[in-house]
Design an enzyme around this catalytic site. Structure first.
Site, PDB file in Angstrom:
ATOM      1  N   HIS A 157       1.672  38.823 -14.141  1.00 33.80           N
ATOM      2  CA  HIS A 157       2.134  39.776 -12.985  1.00 33.80           C
ATOM      3  C   HIS A 157       1.415  38.595 -12.648  1.00 33.80           C
ATOM      4  O   HIS A 157      -0.594  38.662 -13.421  1.00 33.80           O
ATOM      5  CB  HIS A 157       1.769  40.797 -12.440  1.00 33.80           C
ATOM      6  CG  HIS A 157       3.453  41.300 -12.576  1.00 33.80           C
ATOM      7  ND1 HIS A 157       2.966  43.124 -12.399  1.00 33.80           N
ATOM      8  CD2 HIS A 157       4.237  41.651 -12.848  1.00 33.80           C
ATOM      9  CE1 HIS A 157       4.314  43.732 -12.383  1.00 33.80           C
ATOM     10  NE2 HIS A 157       5.188  42.522 -13.343  1.00 33.80           N
ATOM     11  N   GLU A 217      -1.725  39.569 -10.174  1.00 32.74           N
ATOM     12  CA  GLU A 217      -2.920  39.877 -10.665  1.00 32.74           C
ATOM     13  C   GLU A 217      -4.034  40.196 -11.878  1.00 32.74           C
ATOM     14  O   GLU A 217      -4.652  40.008 -11.916  1.00 32.74           O
ATOM     15  CB  GLU A 217      -2.922  41.027 -10.087  1.00 32.74           C
ATOM     16  CG  GLU A 217      -2.514  41.530  -8.043  1.00 32.74           C
ATOM     17  CD  GLU A 217      -0.887  41.384  -8.516  1.00 32.74           C
ATOM     18  OE1 GLU A 217      -0.482  41.665  -7.420  1.00 32.74           O
ATOM     19  OE2 GLU A 217      -0.251  41.807  -9.724  1.00 32.74           O
ATOM     20  N   SER A 236       2.080  43.791  -2.070  1.00 23.40           N
ATOM     21  CA  SER A 236       0.754  45.153  -3.338  1.00 23.40           C
ATOM     22  C   SER A 236       1.681  45.861  -4.391  1.00 23.40           C
ATOM     23  O   SER A 236       2.334  45.190  -4.570  1.00 23.40           O
ATOM     24  CB  SER A 236       2.078  46.774  -2.415  1.00 23.40           C
ATOM     25  OG  SER A 236       1.758  47.638  -2.840  1.00 23.40           O
ATOM     26  N   CYS A 248       1.657  46.439  -7.964  1.00 26.51           N
ATOM     27  CA  CYS A 248       2.582  47.115  -8.544  1.00 26.51           C
ATOM     28  C   CYS A 248       1.624  48.305  -9.718  1.00 26.51           C
ATOM     29  O   CYS A 248       0.581  48.286  -9.837  1.00 26.51           O
ATOM     30  CB  CYS A 248       3.593  46.854 -10.428  1.00 26.51           C
ATOM     31  SG  CYS A 248       2.774  46.892 -11.110  1.00 26.51           S
ATOM     32  N   CYS A 302      -0.660  46.934 -12.733  1.00 25.30           N
ATOM     33  CA  CYS A 302      -1.651  45.895 -11.471  1.00 25.30           C
ATOM     34  C   CYS A 302      -2.840  47.348 -10.831  1.00 25.30           C
ATOM     35  O   CYS A 302      -4.012  46.096 -10.530  1.00 25.30           O
ATOM     36  CB  CYS A 302      -1.274  44.798 -10.564  1.00 25.30           C
ATOM     37  SG  CYS A 302       0.210  43.414 -11.359  1.00 25.30           S
TER      38      CYS A 302
END
Length: 145
Positions: free
Chosen positions: A50, A52, A77, A79, A82
């Site tokens: 992801h 992040e 936002s 998950c 992350c």
């Protein structure tokens, strides 16, 4: 616009240009970007890359005291995975571009003492809404539907 959110948006655009999901992230310490990344699950065939996670990886090994001064910016936002990483490293603040198209465990993260700012940035929302509309199967795969 906040220059750090703008950098995260640039990362999201780069991911989209590469054929991936347009989510970007930057890690900021003492007013300086120390890591940046974008969702590269598609590009790398990864289960966990992801935005992040890519950002943390690109920041490299940091000291615990560094993370405690950090701000994580993400266009979407974060998950559970992350958010959990941010909690693990005791990052005190997360700035979220938008949570209209997806909302992670924000309440839980806040209950653990993390300050969260949700900007509902129109560019972040537009990027995700267009992507979801054009790529519903890929989006559903990414969020585990």
């Amino acid at each position: 616009m906040d220059p750090f959110l703008q950098a995260a948006i640039e990362e999201a655009r780069l991911g989209l240009k590469e054929g991936g999901i347009p989510i970007g992230s930057v890690l900021v310490i003492d007013g300086k970007i120390v890591g940046r990344g974008h969702n590269r699950r598609v590009q790398k065939g990864s289960a966990i890359l992801h935005a992040e996670m890519d950002c943390f990886e690109n920041a490299g090994r940091l000291k615990a005291k560094d993370y405690e001064r950090a701000i994580l910016y993400s266009t979407l936002s974060p998950c559970d995975m992350c958010s959990g990483t941010a909690l693990l490293y005791k990052i005190p603040r997360i700035v979220i571009g938008e949570n209209k198209t997806f909302q992670g465990p924000e309440s839980y993260v806040q209950s653990r003492g993390v300050s969260i700012s949700i900007l509902q940035n129109s560019e972040c929302i537009r990027l995700m809404e267009e992507f979801i509309q054009n790529n519903p199967q890929l989006w559903n795969e990414d969020i585990g539907v």
